[in-house]
Design a protein around this motif. Structure first.
Motif, PDB file in Angstrom:
ATOM      1  N   SER A 127       0.516  -1.190   0.118  1.00 43.40           N
ATOM      2  CA  SER A 127       0.194  -0.015   0.035  1.00 43.40           C
ATOM      3  C   SER A 127       0.895   1.314  -0.164  1.00 43.40           C
ATOM      4  CB  SER A 127      -0.713  -0.227   1.176  1.00 43.40           C
ATOM      5  OG  SER A 127      -1.621  -1.161   1.280  1.00 43.40           O
ATOM      6  N   GLY A 128       2.004   1.267  -0.801  1.00 41.25           N
ATOM      7  CA  GLY A 128       2.764   2.417  -1.146  1.00 41.25           C
ATOM      8  C   GLY A 128       3.669   2.619   0.157  1.00 41.25           C
ATOM      9  N   PHE A 129       3.900   1.695   1.127  1.00 42.20           N
ATOM     10  CA  PHE A 129       5.045   1.779   1.881  1.00 42.20           C
ATOM     11  C   PHE A 129       6.311   1.752   1.485  1.00 42.20           C
ATOM     12  CE2 PHE A 129       1.551   0.502   4.505  1.00 42.20           C
ATOM     13  CZ  PHE A 129       1.414   1.624   5.661  1.00 42.20           C
ATOM     14  N   GLU A 130       6.546   1.114   0.241  1.00 43.65           N
ATOM     15  CA  GLU A 130       7.889   1.090  -0.312  1.00 43.65           C
ATOM     16  C   GLU A 130       8.258   2.609  -0.649  1.00 43.65           C
ATOM     17  OE1 GLU A 130       9.696  -2.389  -1.527  1.00 43.65           O
ATOM     18  OE2 GLU A 130       8.779  -2.100   0.455  1.00 43.65           O
ATOM     19  N   GLN A 131       7.421   3.304  -1.252  1.00 42.43           N
ATOM     20  CA  GLN A 131       7.844   4.798  -1.626  1.00 42.43           C
ATOM     21  C   GLN A 131       8.107   5.508  -0.228  1.00 42.43           C
ATOM     22  OE1 GLN A 131       6.431   2.618  -4.455  1.00 42.43           O
ATOM     23  NE2 GLN A 131       4.722   3.358  -3.551  1.00 42.43           N
ATOM     24  N   LEU A 132       7.265   5.272   0.878  1.00 41.32           N
ATOM     25  CA  LEU A 132       7.239   6.029   1.901  1.00 41.32           C
ATOM     26  C   LEU A 132       8.777   5.703   2.763  1.00 41.32           C
ATOM     27  CD1 LEU A 132       6.277   7.450   4.040  1.00 41.32           C
ATOM     28  CD2 LEU A 132       4.904   5.820   5.222  1.00 41.32           C
ATOM     29  N   ASN A 162       2.015   1.353 -20.466  1.00 41.70           N
ATOM     30  CA  ASN A 162       2.257   2.496 -19.548  1.00 41.70           C
ATOM     31  C   ASN A 162       1.760   2.046 -18.182  1.00 41.70           C
ATOM     32  OD1 ASN A 162       2.491   5.199 -18.629  1.00 41.70           O
ATOM     33  ND2 ASN A 162       0.323   5.285 -18.548  1.00 41.70           N
ATOM     34  N   ILE A 163       2.541   2.411 -17.043  1.00 41.47           N
ATOM     35  CA  ILE A 163       2.134   2.316 -15.799  1.00 41.47           C
ATOM     36  C   ILE A 163       2.101   3.386 -15.090  1.00 41.47           C
ATOM     37  CG2 ILE A 163       2.770   1.292 -13.395  1.00 41.47           C
ATOM     38  CD1 ILE A 163       4.403  -0.925 -15.113  1.00 41.47           C
ATOM     39  N   PRO A 164       0.963   3.839 -14.625  1.00 46.00           N
ATOM     40  CA  PRO A 164       0.734   5.208 -14.154  1.00 46.00           C
ATOM     41  C   PRO A 164       1.586   5.482 -13.019  1.00 46.00           C
ATOM     42  CG  PRO A 164      -1.395   4.181 -14.340  1.00 46.00           C
ATOM     43  CD  PRO A 164      -0.320   3.175 -14.572  1.00 46.00           C
ATOM     44  N   ALA A 165       2.084   6.641 -12.676  1.00 45.84           N
ATOM     45  CA  ALA A 165       2.962   6.970 -11.715  1.00 45.84           C
ATOM     46  C   ALA A 165       2.712   8.361 -11.186  1.00 45.84           C
ATOM     47  CB  ALA A 165       4.288   6.958 -12.274  1.00 45.84           C
ATOM     48  N   ASP A 166       2.892   8.389  -9.924  1.00 42.89           N
ATOM     49  CA  ASP A 166       2.613   9.727  -8.974  1.00 42.89           C
ATOM     50  C   ASP A 166       3.828  10.254  -8.865  1.00 42.89           C
ATOM     51  OD1 ASP A 166       1.330  11.803  -7.691  1.00 42.89           O
ATOM     52  OD2 ASP A 166       0.004  10.501  -6.394  1.00 42.89           O
ATOM     53  N   VAL A 167       3.746  11.573  -8.080  1.00 45.90           N
ATOM     54  CA  VAL A 167       5.146  12.215  -7.658  1.00 45.90           C
ATOM     55  C   VAL A 167       5.802  11.586  -6.816  1.00 45.90           C
ATOM     56  CG1 VAL A 167       4.307  14.730  -8.755  1.00 45.90           C
ATOM     57  CG2 VAL A 167       3.948  13.774  -6.207  1.00 45.90           C
ATOM     58  N   HIS A 168       5.147  10.616  -5.712  1.00 47.77           N
ATOM     59  CA  HIS A 168       5.879  10.150  -4.916  1.00 47.77           C
ATOM     60  C   HIS A 168       6.379   8.642  -5.245  1.00 47.77           C
ATOM     61  CE1 HIS A 168       1.660   8.631  -4.542  1.00 47.77           C
ATOM     62  NE2 HIS A 168       2.135   7.417  -3.873  1.00 47.77           N
ATOM     63  N   ASP A 169       5.840   8.087  -6.401  1.00 50.72           N
ATOM     64  CA  ASP A 169       6.374   6.941  -6.936  1.00 50.72           C
ATOM     65  C   ASP A 169       7.923   6.945  -7.149  1.00 50.72           C
ATOM     66  OD1 ASP A 169       3.876   5.592  -6.581  1.00 50.72           O
ATOM     67  OD2 ASP A 169       3.378   6.255  -8.662  1.00 50.72           O
ATOM     68  N   VAL A 170       8.544   5.679  -6.772  1.00 50.98           N
ATOM     69  CA  VAL A 170       9.810   5.479  -6.882  1.00 50.98           C
ATOM     70  C   VAL A 170      10.166   4.424  -8.138  1.00 50.98           C
ATOM     71  CG1 VAL A 170      12.196   4.569  -5.881  1.00 50.98           C
ATOM     72  CG2 VAL A 170      10.410   5.650  -4.459  1.00 50.98           C
ATOM     73  N   SER A 171      10.844   5.107  -8.892  1.00 52.00           N
ATOM     74  CA  SER A 171      11.049   4.246 -10.505  1.00 52.00           C
ATOM     75  C   SER A 171      12.400   3.260 -10.004  1.00 52.00           C
ATOM     76  CB  SER A 171      11.143   5.100 -11.581  1.00 52.00           C
ATOM     77  OG  SER A 171      12.356   6.158 -11.391  1.00 52.00           O
ATOM     78  N   ALA A 172      12.246   2.058 -10.695  1.00 51.26           N
ATOM     79  CA  ALA A 172      13.519   1.179 -10.850  1.00 51.26           C
ATOM     80  C   ALA A 172      14.591   1.621 -11.850  1.00 51.26           C
ATOM     81  CB  ALA A 172      12.993  -0.223 -10.879  1.00 51.26           C
ATOM     82  N   ASP A 173      15.991   1.674 -11.424  1.00 56.23           N
ATOM     83  CA  ASP A 173      17.120   1.935 -12.111  1.00 56.23           C
ATOM     84  C   ASP A 173      17.475   0.226 -12.904  1.00 56.23           C
ATOM     85  OD1 ASP A 173      17.274   4.557 -11.597  1.00 56.23           O
ATOM     86  OD2 ASP A 173      17.894   3.787  -9.449  1.00 56.23           O
ATOM     87  N   ILE A 174      17.227  -0.608 -12.214  1.00 57.90           N
ATOM     88  CA  ILE A 174      17.613  -1.734 -12.549  1.00 57.90           C
ATOM     89  C   ILE A 174      16.544  -3.083 -12.376  1.00 57.90           C
ATOM     90  CG2 ILE A 174      19.241  -3.678 -12.421  1.00 57.90           C
ATOM     91  CD1 ILE A 174      21.067  -1.746 -11.222  1.00 57.90           C
ATOM     92  N   ILE A 175      16.010  -3.546 -13.274  1.00 59.31           N
ATOM     93  CA  ILE A 175      14.997  -4.870 -13.258  1.00 59.31           C
ATOM     94  C   ILE A 175      15.682  -5.995 -13.536  1.00 59.31           C
ATOM     95  CG2 ILE A 175      12.944  -5.572 -14.020  1.00 59.31           C
ATOM     96  CD1 ILE A 175      12.469  -2.890 -15.406  1.00 59.31           C
TER      97      ILE A 175
END
Length: 278
Positions: A127-132, A162-175
């Protein structure tokens, strides 16, 4: 969209293979401290960190506690036990916001990821705790904008759509998938801290480390952040309230409450300011 992506969830064998890809990364080899979430699905990745002689940082569910596991303080025969849910509490040190900590690799959970921009769909259970957690460690100074963010997903969960993203979302540099490693071009900036005005009061009330960080920022930066709301008051706020016409209407959900940060302005009072959002 989330319901459609449930079919991409990783199987146990996939998780272990993706964890092996993580271990082979040059960034993993160079790192002396790695952050991984506490989900049972990532237990093999957490074990790999300790076995490699690296410090493991784990935030327990809902950021109730931040744990640090140092391999030098744990008998190697107990590593497998230490990375379980029960073992984290038994073997991990409890960290506060003023802890001296430098995370060199941030492993974040995802159900799916886009290789074009690193956009992720986080697991529903977090529930968004990763970004938090990322924002909290960033504001603690443990994570910087240059800290690589890695996510482990199944091959079928690498999506071009497309995966919707918000300003608090954290994108991956490596998958990392069971069969390959995908390096993503950095197209979007990552959060520089906690979005305090979006933080549900019950999360702040239950998280000791967030409370510690809040107190530290208020003290050092002279900020007045959203207060810690007692549970009793939050229960009352969930009850319906009367409107002017005598009827009843539902109270506003806690998740929609967005108090603003007030910055002290000398003796003239205070002025409104946006929280950290860059």
């Amino acid at each position: 969209m989330r319901k459609q992506l449930r079919k991409h969830a990783m199987k146990e064998a996939d998780v272990e293979l993706a964890a092996q890809q993580l271990e082979r990364l040059p960034e993993f080899e160079l790192a002396s401290c790695v952050r991984i979430d506490s989900a049972a699905e990532r237990v093999s990745a957490r074990l790999a960190v300790l076995q490699a002689g690296k410090t493991l940082v784990v935030s327990e569910p809902e950021l109730r506690t931040l744990r640090i596991l140092r391999p030098s303080a744990i008998d190697p025969s107990m590593y497998a036990e230490a990375v379980t849910e029960a073992g984290l509490a038994q073997f991990g040190e409890t960290a506060e916001a003023n802890a001296t900590l430098e995370v060199h690799l941030f492993v974040i959970a995802s159900e799916a990821a886009n290789p074009a921009n690193g956009a992720r769909l986080g697991p529903a259970e977090t529930s968004g705790f990763e970004q938090l957690d990322y924002g909290m460690l960033r504001q603690m100074g443990a994570v910087s904008g240059e800290t690589p963010v890695v996510t482990l997903v199944a091959d079928r969960a690498v999506l071009e759509e497309n995966i919707p993203a918000d300003v608090h979302d954290v994108s991956a540099d490596i998958i990392c998938t069971p069969t390959r490693v995908i390096r993503v071009e950095r197209l979007a900036s990552k959060p520089t801290g906690v979005f305090w005005h979006r933080l549900p009061p019950h999360i702040l009330q239950s998280s000791k480390v967030l409370q510690s960080l809040k107190s530290k920022l208020e003290r050092e930066l002279q900020l007045r952040l959203p207060p810690v709301v007692p549970l009793r008051a939050m229960v009352r706020s969930r009850k319906s309230v009367r409107n002017d016409s005598g009827g009843r209407k539902a109270a506003k959900p806690l998740e929609e409450v967005e108090p603003r940060i007030a910055v002290r302005s000398g003796k003239s009072g205070r002025k409104e300011a946006e929280p950290v959002e860059e």
